[in-house]
Design an enzyme around this catalytic site. Sequence first.
Site, PDB file in Angstrom:
ATOM      1  CG  ASP A  94      -2.918   3.499  -2.373  1.00 19.74           C
ATOM      2  OD1 ASP A  94      -3.919   2.853  -2.031  1.00 19.74           O
ATOM      3  OD2 ASP A  94      -2.316   4.278  -1.620  1.00 19.74           O
ATOM      4  CG  ASP A 112      -1.874   1.176   1.220  1.00 19.36           C
ATOM      5  OD1 ASP A 112      -2.948   1.033   0.621  1.00 19.36           O
ATOM      6  OD2 ASP A 112      -1.542   2.227   1.810  1.00 19.36           O
ATOM      7  CG  LEU A 113       1.489   3.251  -3.606  1.00 15.77           C
ATOM      8  CD1 LEU A 113       1.179   4.071  -4.840  1.00 15.77           C
ATOM      9  CD2 LEU A 113       2.927   2.746  -3.646  1.00 15.77           C
TER      10      LEU A 113
END
Length: 315
Positions: free
Chosen positions: A237, A191-192
């Site tokens: 994301d 996950d960004l």
Amino acid sequence: MKKILKEYQFYDSFNELAIDILALAKEILPEGFLFLSAFTDKEQHILKVAENKEEIHINEGAIIPLQSAICTRINFTEGKALVYEDISKEESLGDIKNTYQSTNVNAYLGVPVILRNGEVFGTICAVQESATTFNSNSIKLIEKLAKMFSYYLELESMAYRDHLTGCYNRYFLERFFNQYTKKEGTIFFMDLDGFKKINDQLGHEAGDFVLKEVSLRIENVIQQSTLNGAVFRLGGDEFIVNLSNINKETVEDIANALIRNLSSWDFHIKDFRLSVSIGIVTYSREKQSLDDLLKKADNALYRAKASGKNTYRYF
């Protein structure tokens, strides 16, 4: 990128259509020995062979090193068929000539199967024991069959791909695990960090650009590792990487490479401190559901976020 699986194996009706394509080709060239092949970086795989009476030693499931395959001489850039009407007279073929004559092949027609994006899938080939002249109209018809087959491949691929990044999608992830959960592997749930600010302040166009770049960087990390793997975008994301049969040291090398590659930005988003947090879970040959594995990986991801982000944690 190398993958644990051959994607086409998951396509609906692939085997049935491949058989039908070869049957149609056989109607066009009834005297030929027909087969369908697919390429990897180093090999030609014989996927399907039509019912034939010729004494030609090419078997379904055979794997031919590309350096020994006559098909490498096809002009894939222009998508043109390759024709050798009498291989015994082709001095330019060198050792390849001896290889094909040993399989009892002396005439060759290779028609490339190419997707619209330029990606080469493989070939539809017709070979014969004796030297022969291939009719130009017959060649054109085989080329049309190859184009029809490429349309089918493209439509199937679109169903399994994320349209923005080109990664595999959640739908394909489910199919993948239905077949491969009995194998040992490792899931990286990514996950960004800081992505929401980019979307909010720079707009969704910038966000889309970042997601495309992130997917390319993930693919490059896995490709450079020479490991068998597949990359998926769950949505937003969130990305998944699945790697098979790797030890803990290699897992940590991959995790560190992903963090390093996804936290270094030298253009207009560098001030947003974009990075990645990763949750890691390994699975064995014991049957586990995809939902269970993702929940475990998500739990590890949550702990990576809670510990300061831009790091990884194991379940």
